[in-house]
Design a protein around this motif. Structure first.
Motif, PDB file in Angstrom:
ATOM      1  N   VAL A 678       0.845  -1.184   0.000  1.00 51.90           N
ATOM      2  CA  VAL A 678       0.000   0.000   0.000  1.00 51.90           C
ATOM      3  C   VAL A 678       0.886   1.241   0.000  1.00 51.90           C
ATOM      4  CG1 VAL A 678      -1.651   1.350   1.345  1.00 51.90           C
ATOM      5  CG2 VAL A 678      -1.954  -1.129   1.133  1.00 51.90           C
ATOM      6  N   ALA A 709     -13.820  -3.471  -0.515  1.00 51.54           N
ATOM      7  CA  ALA A 709     -13.424  -2.279   0.235  1.00 51.54           C
ATOM      8  C   ALA A 709     -14.412  -2.036   1.362  1.00 51.54           C
ATOM      9  CB  ALA A 709     -13.367  -1.055  -0.678  1.00 51.54           C
ATOM     10  N   SER A 710     -14.023  -1.213   2.330  1.00 54.94           N
ATOM     11  CA  SER A 710     -14.879  -0.947   3.485  1.00 54.94           C
ATOM     12  C   SER A 710     -16.096  -0.115   3.122  1.00 54.94           C
ATOM     13  CB  SER A 710     -14.066  -0.247   4.583  1.00 54.94           C
ATOM     14  OG  SER A 710     -13.457   0.921   4.076  1.00 54.94           O
ATOM     15  N   GLY A 747     -12.686   7.455   2.265  1.00 57.50           N
ATOM     16  CA  GLY A 747     -13.177   6.549   3.292  1.00 57.50           C
ATOM     17  C   GLY A 747     -14.182   7.188   4.233  1.00 57.50           C
ATOM     18  N   THR A 753      -8.124   6.899   0.918  1.00 59.42           N
ATOM     19  CA  THR A 753      -7.757   5.650   1.565  1.00 59.42           C
ATOM     20  C   THR A 753      -7.406   4.593   0.523  1.00 59.42           C
ATOM     21  OG1 THR A 753      -9.285   6.122   3.385  1.00 59.42           O
ATOM     22  CG2 THR A 753      -8.549   3.844   3.145  1.00 59.42           C
ATOM     23  N   GLU A 755      -6.787   0.573   0.612  1.00 65.98           N
ATOM     24  CA  GLU A 755      -6.875  -0.598   1.481  1.00 65.98           C
ATOM     25  C   GLU A 755      -6.230  -1.808   0.821  1.00 65.98           C
ATOM     26  OE1 GLU A 755     -10.995   0.522   3.866  1.00 65.98           O
ATOM     27  OE2 GLU A 755     -11.052  -0.965   2.257  1.00 65.98           O
TER      28      GLU A 755
END
Length: 773
Positions: A678, A709-710, A747, A753, A755
């Motif tokens: 990352v 992804a979140s 995010g 972000t 991830e």
């Protein structure tokens, strides 16, 4: 002297020179800042407030009132002196009587204004004149008109966009004007929106890339202290923020969205343009989450001025401060509306007409302590810096002789080139196109013989209704086809026409039956349909389908059994699914400008190989308007047991669609690594081969999919593009770099972000997977 000693000495000299340059730059900047601060210290409160006021030209034109002027246009000396000498107005915009002027007239008018401001006013502060020069110098007769921004986006050609902005800047300066209310960076993700055509389409990456080119083209290479030279203008980013996303799809109506969505989709283009040095910015006329943007302190001050560190001038849109009272009802009167807007972060009010109301009330608000003196000083500082950046304090008067290339043939060629690369071939069954030049062609449709429809709004007049008064020397689609194959081989009947009612229009059948009968005698039919010109509220609609009359015309023509070529000339994608399957060829021309007729004819007859790509999804139904970067849940598969399969993700044509008269093959997609940490970048390469028989241009689109992804990821996002030209059998390897920024999403903490997890790269039919660890 040995080499090591030489290198040490050279390094020391370079450092010394660099420090000298830095100190000189700092000195110059400090001197300029000191000049501005000295001027502010000398200004009365009334003079400061006046600098924050902008009025339209009709206010100071001779006429029976301040809403229109007599012709020929002349300034009213008494009104001019009142505005500049009594109220100290700092800016003027727009044209008079909603009509373009010659460069000579522009110079005469603006020089008169500057003479009052710089010779008669106490502090001799020049005015700054602003105009909407959005696809060329809109309000200057004889200026070079390019395709509207949506057509420029379809070129996927950074160089053409930048060149067009440079030419528009030059011709705007040639008109004596230094401030351009362009580019539009609103995300055009909703085809219902009446101003979709003013932006660069639905994709945030494309809009960011082309917006940057436009800003660079308008402003040129900035000087060491941000100076804009005499061949360029101050850009104005429009309309901060999320103006193009109203829930109803109608202009200046409320938008509702999370801050995460604002930052993910709508902010990137503005952020990049601000970082590139854009001088000014204009504010969203609507509401976001029930708060009018013109009164939104969080957006205008906390986000724009503090987080994004925007140091330039923030200007309202037309009449939008008074709208806080008259339309939005968050203020009890004009005075309270002014207080809310200025405290929120507006630096200049595009008042348009009643400038006394703004100036008198703002002076009173400061005296009452409801607007702080510091806020006024900050706004005036930004206004004066913009004027300084444009060299107005050194030379407020342009000389027309300094711009000999106005309307130059090279400029016109550039406009034609952009139109030609924008036109998008959507369908071409059985090789109907290109047309043979010995065929008998029947041309029909309401857009076939109209320069107004080729240009769209903001063309010589606000709604484009005065185009025919100025564009007679250019060719309509009909005239261009006649020039291509000879008048003897071309027959024409409108079938459907537009009826003008003031600035607005309605459609009527214009010998439709005769047109169909005549079409049946031809070898091929070219039907030109779409929309008449419009923008803003007059362009709002209730039905996204192409009109009933035009749909009927196409259906009747298709029933003749003759090959039908549909040319779409429209500002937004009007739904065509009621006849799309019955016609073999469809060409999307967007709003290609004055050279659009010539470019369309050259595409139809094969003189030019089409290379445009759709900058948006073309919807199949009015209630199916998803963007290409939709969420996975919008793709309901039959295996999942859903019942209404018609309601699946189903655009008529997807973003990036665009055919050619040759063919291209993609191969050998390679990644520099399959695993990366990352924060690392990735190199992606692919081979593109022209497998056809003629030279062609191809736009290579690189998409990235974050598989998990979140926050639910989009199915794919554009993260790179390039346009290349290939001869038959020629192969070229293209290489893209995917940086961490391209892999990131906004995010839950509202920050970019990246991830860990799997990602998929796609270029045409080529796919590859990599893992972030």
């Amino acid at each position: 002297m040995n080499l090591q000693s030489f290198n040490i000495k050279a390094t020391a000299q370079a450092l010394a020179l660099g420090m000298l340059c830095l100190s000189q730059t700092a000195f110059a900047q400090n001197a300029q800042d000191a000049q501005i601060e000295k001027l502010i210290s000398q200004m009365t409160l009334q003079e400061k407030v006046g600098q924050m006021a902008q009025i339209t030209l009709d206010v100071i034109g001779k006429g029976k009132d301040r809403y229109s002027s007599f012709e020929p246009l002349a300034l009213d000396t008494a009104e001019l002196n009142k505005a500049i000498l009594k109220y100290h107005v700092g800016s003027v915009l727009n044209t008079a009587n909603n009509r373009a002027r010659t460069p000579q007239v522009w110079h005469e008018l603006i020089n008169q204004m500057q003479a009052v401001a710089t010779k008669k006013a106490r502090l001799k502060i020049p005015i700054i004149y602003g105009i909407d020069a959005i696809h060329g110098t809109t309000y200057t007769a004889g200026a070079t008109f390019f395709p509207q921004q949506i057509g420029q986006a379809a070129t996927f050609n950074r160089n053409l966009v930048r060149e067009g902005a440079e030419i528009a800047a030059y011709e705007t300066r040639a008109s004596g004007i230094r401030w351009n209310f362009s580019p539009v960076l609103d995300l055009g993700a909703d085809p219902r929106f009446s101003r979709q055509w003013e932006g660069y389409g639905e994709d945030p990456y494309l809009g960011t890339a082309l917006g940057l080119e436009a800003v660079k083209g308008y402003q040129g290479q900035l000087g060491q202290n941000g100076e804009i030279d005499a061949k360029h203008v101050a850009a104005c980013l429009k309309h901060f923020l999320a103006y193009s996303a109203p829930a109803s799809g109608k202009d200046r109506t409320p938008a509702y969205m999370s801050e995460q969505m604002l930052r993910e989709y709508h902010l990137p283009a503005f952020k990049a343009a601000i970082e590139a040095g854009a001088a000014t910015i204009m504010i969203n006329s609507g509401l976001i989450n029930n708060i009018p943007t013109h009164a939104n302190y969080q957006i205008l001050t906390k986000l724009l001025k503090e987080e994004l560190n925007f140091k330039g001038l923030v200007v309202s849109d037309w009449g939008d401060i008074e709208n806080l009272y008259r339309r939005d009802h968050i203020a009890a009167n004009d005075k309270e509306a002014i207080m809310l807007a200025v405290n929120a972060g507006i630096d200049m009010s595009m008042i348009a007409y009643q400038y006394e109301v703004f100036c008198d009330n703002l002076v009173a608000l400061v005296k009452e302590g409801k607007v702080k003196q510091e806020r006024i000083d900050d706004a005036v500082r930004r206004v004066l810096r913009t004027k300084q950046q444009l060299g107005l304090f050194k030379n407020a008067v342009e000389k027309q002789k300094d711009y000999p290339k106005f309307a130059d043939k090279t400029f016109q060629q550039a406009a034609y080139n952009t139109a030609a690369e924008s036109i998008t071939l959507l369908k071409n069954q059985n090789g109907v196109l290109p047309l043979a030049k010995n065929k008998k062609v029947f041309v029909t449709g309401p857009n076939a013989n109209s320069m107004r429809t080729l240009n769209g709004g903001w063309s010589y007049s606000w709604q484009g209704e005065k185009v025919e008064d100025f564009a007679g020397q250019y060719n309509t689609i009909l005239e261009a086809i006649q020039n291509e194959v000879g008048k003897a081989n071309v027959q024409y009947a409108a079938g459907v026409s537009y009826k003008m009612t003031g600035s607005y229009y309605e459609e009527f059948a214009d010998k439709l039956e005769e047109a169909v009968a005549q079409a049946a005698q031809s070898d091929v039919i070219v039907v030109c349909v779409g929309e008449n010109s419009y923008t803003e509220k007059p362009g709002d609609l209730n039905d996204l389908y192409l009109s009933d009359l035009q749909t009927t015309l196409v259906q009747r023509l298709a029933a003749t059994g003759k090959p039908v070529v549909v040319v779409l000339n429209e500002g937004r994608p009007r739904v065509i699914s009621r006849f799309e399957q019955s016609v073999p060829a469809i060409v999307q021309a967007y709003l290609p400008g004055n050279f659009g007729g010539d470019a369309i004819a050259d595409i139809l007859f094969g003189d030019v190989n089409p290379s445009g790509k759709l900058p948006y999804n073309y919807p199949r139904y009015p209630n199916s308007v998803s963007t290409y970067y939709h969420k996975p849940s919008e793709e309901q598969k039959k295996a999942e047991g859903m019942y209404n399969y018609e309601a699946d993700y189903n655009p008529q044509y997807e973003f990036g669609t665009g055919l050619s008269y040759t063919t291209f093959k993609y191969s050998n997609l390679q990644l520099s690594k399959n695993k990366l940490k990352v924060g690392e970048s990735l190199s992606v390469s692919v081979d593109v081969t022209n497998t056809g028989t003629r030279e062609g241009k191809e736009t290579v689109l690189l998409y990235l999919s974050d598989k998990v992804a979140s926050i639910t990821p989009d199915v794919k996002r554009l993260k790179g593009f390039d346009k290349i030209s290939l001869k038959p059998n020629e192969t070229r390897k293209l290489t893209f770099t995917l940086s961490p920024a391209e892999m990131a999403f906004i995010g839950l903490d509202l920050k970019p972000t990246v991830e860990a997890g799997d990602f998929e790269v796609q270029v045409a039919d080529q796919k590859a997977v990599f893992v972030c660890e």
